[in-house]
Design an enzyme around this catalytic site. Structure first.
Site, PDB file in Angstrom:
ATOM      1  N   GLU A 250     -13.922   0.060 -13.999  1.00  0.00           N
ATOM      2  CA  GLU A 250     -13.970  -0.708 -12.754  1.00  0.00           C
ATOM      3  C   GLU A 250     -13.443   0.157 -11.624  1.00  0.00           C
ATOM      4  O   GLU A 250     -12.714   1.118 -11.868  1.00  0.00           O
ATOM      5  CB  GLU A 250     -13.055  -1.938 -12.862  1.00  0.00           C
ATOM      6  CG  GLU A 250     -13.500  -2.939 -13.885  1.00  0.00           C
ATOM      7  CD  GLU A 250     -12.532  -4.127 -13.968  1.00  0.00           C
ATOM      8  OE1 GLU A 250     -11.783  -4.380 -13.024  1.00  0.00           O
ATOM      9  OE2 GLU A 250     -12.548  -4.784 -15.012  1.00  0.00           O
ATOM     10  N   LYS A 252     -10.853   1.142  -8.914  1.00  0.00           N
ATOM     11  CA  LYS A 252      -9.442   0.833  -8.684  1.00  0.00           C
ATOM     12  C   LYS A 252      -9.295   0.670  -7.175  1.00  0.00           C
ATOM     13  O   LYS A 252      -9.268   1.633  -6.420  1.00  0.00           O
ATOM     14  CB  LYS A 252      -8.528   1.948  -9.201  1.00  0.00           C
ATOM     15  CG  LYS A 252      -7.068   1.588  -9.041  1.00  0.00           C
ATOM     16  CD  LYS A 252      -6.161   2.663  -9.587  1.00  0.00           C
ATOM     17  CE  LYS A 252      -4.702   2.237  -9.599  1.00  0.00           C
ATOM     18  NZ  LYS A 252      -4.216   1.598  -8.395  1.00  0.00           N
ATOM     19  N   ARG A 257      -2.387  -6.652  -5.381  1.00  0.00           N
ATOM     20  CA  ARG A 257      -2.669  -7.580  -6.461  1.00  0.00           C
ATOM     21  C   ARG A 257      -2.561  -9.012  -5.970  1.00  0.00           C
ATOM     22  O   ARG A 257      -1.598  -9.352  -5.258  1.00  0.00           O
ATOM     23  CB  ARG A 257      -1.616  -7.332  -7.551  1.00  0.00           C
ATOM     24  CG  ARG A 257      -1.945  -7.899  -8.908  1.00  0.00           C
ATOM     25  CD  ARG A 257      -2.843  -6.973  -9.613  1.00  0.00           C
ATOM     26  NE  ARG A 257      -3.144  -7.358 -10.974  1.00  0.00           N
ATOM     27  CZ  ARG A 257      -2.702  -6.702 -12.035  1.00  0.00           C
ATOM     28  NH1 ARG A 257      -1.894  -5.685 -11.902  1.00  0.00           N
ATOM     29  NH2 ARG A 257      -3.084  -7.052 -13.240  1.00  0.00           N
ATOM     30  N   ARG A 272       1.976  -9.433  -6.782  1.00  0.00           N
ATOM     31  CA  ARG A 272       2.476  -8.845  -8.021  1.00  0.00           C
ATOM     32  C   ARG A 272       3.970  -9.117  -8.204  1.00  0.00           C
ATOM     33  O   ARG A 272       4.449  -9.225  -9.312  1.00  0.00           O
ATOM     34  CB  ARG A 272       2.189  -7.348  -7.933  1.00  0.00           C
ATOM     35  CG  ARG A 272       2.734  -6.517  -9.026  1.00  0.00           C
ATOM     36  CD  ARG A 272       1.986  -5.210  -9.034  1.00  0.00           C
ATOM     37  NE  ARG A 272       2.818  -4.145  -9.550  1.00  0.00           N
ATOM     38  CZ  ARG A 272       2.398  -2.914  -9.742  1.00  0.00           C
ATOM     39  NH1 ARG A 272       1.168  -2.578  -9.442  1.00  0.00           N
ATOM     40  NH2 ARG A 272       3.195  -2.007 -10.224  1.00  0.00           N
ATOM     41  N   GLU A 302      -7.690  -8.075  -7.002  1.00  0.00           N
ATOM     42  CA  GLU A 302      -7.126  -7.164  -6.014  1.00  0.00           C
ATOM     43  C   GLU A 302      -7.780  -7.487  -4.674  1.00  0.00           C
ATOM     44  O   GLU A 302      -9.020  -7.532  -4.564  1.00  0.00           O
ATOM     45  CB  GLU A 302      -7.424  -5.708  -6.420  1.00  0.00           C
ATOM     46  CG  GLU A 302      -6.862  -4.661  -5.492  1.00  0.00           C
ATOM     47  CD  GLU A 302      -5.437  -4.207  -5.846  1.00  0.00           C
ATOM     48  OE1 GLU A 302      -4.789  -4.801  -6.751  1.00  0.00           O
ATOM     49  OE2 GLU A 302      -4.969  -3.253  -5.196  1.00  0.00           O
ATOM     50  N   PHE A 343     -10.985  -9.516 -11.283  1.00  0.00           N
ATOM     51  CA  PHE A 343     -11.270  -8.716 -12.472  1.00  0.00           C
ATOM     52  C   PHE A 343     -10.778  -9.327 -13.779  1.00  0.00           C
ATOM     53  O   PHE A 343     -11.000  -8.761 -14.843  1.00  0.00           O
ATOM     54  CB  PHE A 343     -10.765  -7.275 -12.328  1.00  0.00           C
ATOM     55  CG  PHE A 343      -9.310  -7.159 -11.938  1.00  0.00           C
ATOM     56  CD1 PHE A 343      -8.308  -7.405 -12.845  1.00  0.00           C
ATOM     57  CD2 PHE A 343      -8.969  -6.778 -10.653  1.00  0.00           C
ATOM     58  CE1 PHE A 343      -6.983  -7.281 -12.496  1.00  0.00           C
ATOM     59  CE2 PHE A 343      -7.637  -6.651 -10.281  1.00  0.00           C
ATOM     60  CZ  PHE A 343      -6.643  -6.908 -11.213  1.00  0.00           C
ATOM     61  N   ARG A 419       3.192  -2.821 -19.457  1.00  0.00           N
ATOM     62  CA  ARG A 419       2.427  -1.609 -19.282  1.00  0.00           C
ATOM     63  C   ARG A 419       1.919  -1.167 -20.647  1.00  0.00           C
ATOM     64  O   ARG A 419       2.317  -0.126 -21.154  1.00  0.00           O
ATOM     65  CB  ARG A 419       3.356  -0.528 -18.708  1.00  0.00           C
ATOM     66  CG  ARG A 419       2.891   0.068 -17.420  1.00  0.00           C
ATOM     67  CD  ARG A 419       3.923   1.013 -16.872  1.00  0.00           C
ATOM     68  NE  ARG A 419       4.528   0.485 -15.663  1.00  0.00           N
ATOM     69  CZ  ARG A 419       3.914   0.394 -14.503  1.00  0.00           C
ATOM     70  NH1 ARG A 419       2.688   0.815 -14.366  1.00  0.00           N
ATOM     71  NH2 ARG A 419       4.527  -0.099 -13.461  1.00  0.00           N
ATOM     72  N   LYS A 425      -5.382   3.959 -15.632  1.00  0.00           N
ATOM     73  CA  LYS A 425      -5.901   4.291 -14.300  1.00  0.00           C
ATOM     74  C   LYS A 425      -6.132   5.787 -14.194  1.00  0.00           C
ATOM     75  O   LYS A 425      -5.444   6.583 -14.832  1.00  0.00           O
ATOM     76  CB  LYS A 425      -4.921   3.819 -13.229  1.00  0.00           C
ATOM     77  CG  LYS A 425      -3.523   4.378 -13.371  1.00  0.00           C
ATOM     78  CD  LYS A 425      -2.547   3.699 -12.428  1.00  0.00           C
ATOM     79  CE  LYS A 425      -1.140   4.175 -12.712  1.00  0.00           C
ATOM     80  NZ  LYS A 425      -0.091   3.458 -12.043  1.00  0.00           N
TER      81      LYS A 425
HETATM   82  P1  AMP Z   1      -0.709   1.381  -9.745  1.00  0.00           P
HETATM   83  O1  AMP Z   1      -0.277   0.574  -8.563  1.00  0.00           O
HETATM   84  O2  AMP Z   1      -1.158   2.759  -9.391  1.00  0.00           O
HETATM   85  O3  AMP Z   1       0.246   1.309 -10.890  1.00  0.00           O
HETATM   86  O4  AMP Z   1      -2.047   0.682 -10.299  1.00  0.00           O
HETATM   87  C1  AMP Z   1      -2.066  -0.622 -10.762  1.00  0.00           C
HETATM   88  C2  AMP Z   1      -2.572  -1.547  -9.681  1.00  0.00           C
HETATM   89  O5  AMP Z   1      -3.938  -1.262  -9.349  1.00  0.00           O
HETATM   90  C3  AMP Z   1      -2.652  -2.972 -10.139  1.00  0.00           C
HETATM   91  O6  AMP Z   1      -1.391  -3.611 -10.052  1.00  0.00           O
HETATM   92  C4  AMP Z   1      -3.648  -3.591  -9.171  1.00  0.00           C
HETATM   93  O7  AMP Z   1      -2.967  -4.067  -8.040  1.00  0.00           O
HETATM   94  C5  AMP Z   1      -4.510  -2.423  -8.756  1.00  0.00           C
HETATM   95  N1  AMP Z   1      -5.940  -2.526  -9.124  1.00  0.00           N
HETATM   96  C6  AMP Z   1      -6.947  -2.160  -8.304  1.00  0.00           C
HETATM   97  N2  AMP Z   1      -8.144  -2.334  -8.886  1.00  0.00           N
HETATM   98  C7  AMP Z   1      -7.914  -2.858 -10.123  1.00  0.00           C
HETATM   99  C8  AMP Z   1      -8.763  -3.252 -11.203  1.00  0.00           C
HETATM  100  N3  AMP Z   1     -10.067  -3.143 -11.142  1.00  0.00           N
HETATM  101  N4  AMP Z   1      -8.161  -3.725 -12.324  1.00  0.00           N
HETATM  102  C9  AMP Z   1      -6.813  -3.829 -12.398  1.00  0.00           C
HETATM  103  N5  AMP Z   1      -5.968  -3.479 -11.405  1.00  0.00           N
HETATM  104  C10 AMP Z   1      -6.495  -2.993 -10.274  1.00  0.00           C
END
Ligand code: AMP
Length: 570
Positions: A250, A252, A257, A272, A302, A343, A419, A425
């Site tokens: 998907e 990102k 969130r 979040r 998101e 999502f 986690r 990611k």
């Molecule tokens: P990070 O903030 O780098 O730890 O990445 C996780 C965050 O990416 C999640 O908490 C979401 O807010 C965001 N996110 C964006 N797109 C997606 C997606 N397709 N699926 C899940 N999380 C996503």
């Protein structure tokens, strides 16, 4: 229960840094807690409401100082002098109460019920006379408190309990107290905690020693739960090896969130960090009602900003002000529109969906959502087992101004707040961390009156460890696209100061920022053992809490990965 009993447990807990000893102390205590006293579970977490509840005690240092002064008959100036010397208002209260107690005989018995009752009232006042009312409630408690009670009362009031207990410590203590430490039941306890987000509720079920009681605990629409979190993938092959072939991919999205709850006609939106932001996003409430079918549901999504004219996606920073905005909401929603990308689904029409494989959950959202681009859509999604397809998708995501891609295990359940490696990611720039500000220095010259140099910390369990100092990225004047100014940060951080020494201040960990850096180095200077080279604050993450910041393990991992240069795409 006597509050003193709990205060002694707090004291025992802060007397050891060993996790197993903490679990032992807590499990013995929990065995003795009656059901009618089960509210103490909240006090153990440092609050008076369940974790999902937004109401926080949050008393300012100034009000705590006034109350200590009043209850101990000490000049407020003296309280401040002691505070500067000792650095912990709780200890100050303890010492001053000791002094007073030698002179007075009258002492009331403080119970946990009374403490909770008064502390809950503190969260209810608003408007005129609030300060006076709060002062009288706190003073009432402190006047009856013994020195050790005063210590922990004040720490609870200012939200800085310092007993080194996390939700997981309490989980293991319950496992030991009620399930003979049988690891077989750990997952059941964890699930109950994830679903209820309320340790009192879990405690009451766990106390029966019957796992069936735990299983009865379920998600509730309108009650926020922690979102599932992602781990980093080194590259596409690494993702395939962890997630299996095929996997889901998907975009990102670079937004924030948003957990969407709906029951009947009532929509509630949470960030979040479990903050209720429904009022700030009236248009999303409308989209949810119009484009999603179902009587009740909890969806994960998101929200991402886009430029009204060009329809190009913007970054998080561009829309971050919408999260906290309390006025002119309609105007701002027109100026900074968001598109909601759904999502996942956790609950649908009265049934939890968490345990279903992700591919099944995806089918549900595709069925119930009628996508309306630039309003509310299902996230861009593919299932593939081919590396080339993933790489193309990744390039497209970057071209579309997104952060990268998310890769997901098609068979995995949804695990709130964890986690686990079911969701990975991939982003081009790994030299970025979310950290919390734990200190600063008052500026001089042009920056006099502002906090200027900020100390950043990462997390190791619930301890915060310093990893660097930063001033770069913070502007002197606010502009349309940069709200991170010394003035704004000073406003946010000043109420959180816990200690001042010369120009240096210590700050209660609360404000989360994204920091980019050139390199991570080993360092004897900072407690974490690491330092960031050329750090720069890029984003003020008002949608995130201390639970979201980088952990020491992640930093070690980043260091290792930077050694054998990551997979990068332009
Ligand atoms: P990070 O903030 O780098 O730890 O990445 C996780 C965050 O990416 C999640 O908490 C979401 O807010 C965001 N996110 C964006 N797109 C997606 C997606 N397709 N699926 C899940 N999380 C996503």
């Amino acid at each position: 229960m006597r509050y003193e009993k709990l205060a002694k447990v707090y004291d025992e807990l802060s007397g050891t840094s060993k996790r197993l000893e903490k679990i032992d102390i807590l499990s013995k205590f929990l065995e003795e807690v009656n059901e009618k006293d089960s509210d103490v579970m909240y006090l153990l977490e440092g609050g008076v409401y369940p974790a999902y509840d937004e109401r926080k005690i949050g008393i300012s240092n100034q009000l705590a100082i006034k109350s200590i002064s009043k209850s101990t008959g000490t000049d407020p100036k003296k309280v401040v002098i002691e505070w500067k010397k000792i650095g912990d208002l709780g200890e100050v209260a303890k010492i001053l109460t000791k002094g007073k107690k030698q002179m007075t005989l009258a002492s009331h018995v403080l119970t946990t019920q009374k403490v909770i009752e008064n502390l809950r009232k503190l969260t209810e006042f608003e408007g005129k006379g609030t300060v006076e009312k709060k002062l009288s409630l706190i003073t009432e408690l402190l006047t009856s408190a013994s020195p050790i009670e005063a210590l922990y009362l004040v720490r609870t009031l200012i939200g800085d309990l310092r007993i080194g207990v996390q939700e997981s410590t309490i989980k293991y203590a319950m496992l030991k107290a009620f399930f003979k430490n049988d690891k077989e039941y750990e997952e059941d306890l964890q699930k109950a905690i994830d679903r209820s987000n309320d340790l009192k509720e879990v405690f009451e079920s766990a106390k029966t020693g019957d796992v069936k009681e735990l299983e009865k605990i379920n998600l509730e629409v309108g009650k926020p739960i922690k979102a599932m979190l992602a781990q980093k993938a080194k590259d596409v092959d690494d993702a395939f090896s962890h997630l299996g072939i095929p996997m889901a991919i998907e975009y990102k999205y670079d937004g924030f969130r948003l957990l969407i709850h709906k029951k009947g006609n009532k929509v509630t939106l949470f960030t979040r960090s479990l903050e209720n932001v429904t009022k700030q996003f009236p248009e999303v409430e409308k989209y949810v009602k119009e484009f999603i079918t179902g009587d009740s549901f909890i969806l994960d999504s998101e929200a991402v900003g886009y430029d009204k004219k060009t329809k190009k996606y913007t970054d998080f920073q561009a829309i971050s002000q919408r999260i906290k905005r309390k006025y002119d909401i309609k105007k701002l929603s027109e100026k900074l529109p968001v598109e909601v990308n759904v999502f996942d689904v956790l609950f649908y029409n009265g049934k939890p969906e968490l345990e279903k494989p992700f591919k099944e959950r995806r089918k549900i959202i595709e069925k119930i959502i009628k996508s309306h681009p630039y309003k509310l859509i299902t996230s861009k999604y593919m299932e593939t087992g081919e590396k080339k397809v993933v790489e193309e998708f990744y390039k497209k995501a970057l071209k579309d101004n997104q952060e990268g891609i998310m890769m997901k295990n098609l068979d995995a359940p949804y695990k709130p707040g964890r986690r686990v490696g079911n969701m990975l990611k991939l982003k081009p720039d790994t030299s970025e961390l979310d950290l919390v500000i734990t200190g600063a220095e008052w500026g001089a010259g042009k920056r006099a009156g502002w906090l200027s140099s900020f100390i950043l910390s990462c997390r190791k369990e619930n301890e915060f460890l310093e990893i660097g100092k930063v001033g770069t990225g913070v502007a002197e004047k606010e502009t349309e696209d940069n709200k991170i100014t010394f003035e704004n940060l000073t406003k946010l951080l000043t109420p959180l100061i816990t200690k001042e020494k010369g120009k240096e201040v210590q700050i209660k960990p609360k404000i989360v920022v994204t920091v980019t850096y050139q390199e991570i180095q080993k360092s004897p200077t900072y407690k974490s053992g690491w330092a960031l080279r050329f750090p720069r604050i890029t984003v003020l993450r008002e949608d995130r809490g201390t639970g979201d910041i980088a952990t020491l393990e992640e930093i070690e991992e980043d260091f290792k990965n930077s050694k054998h240069e990551n997979w990068k795409y332009g």
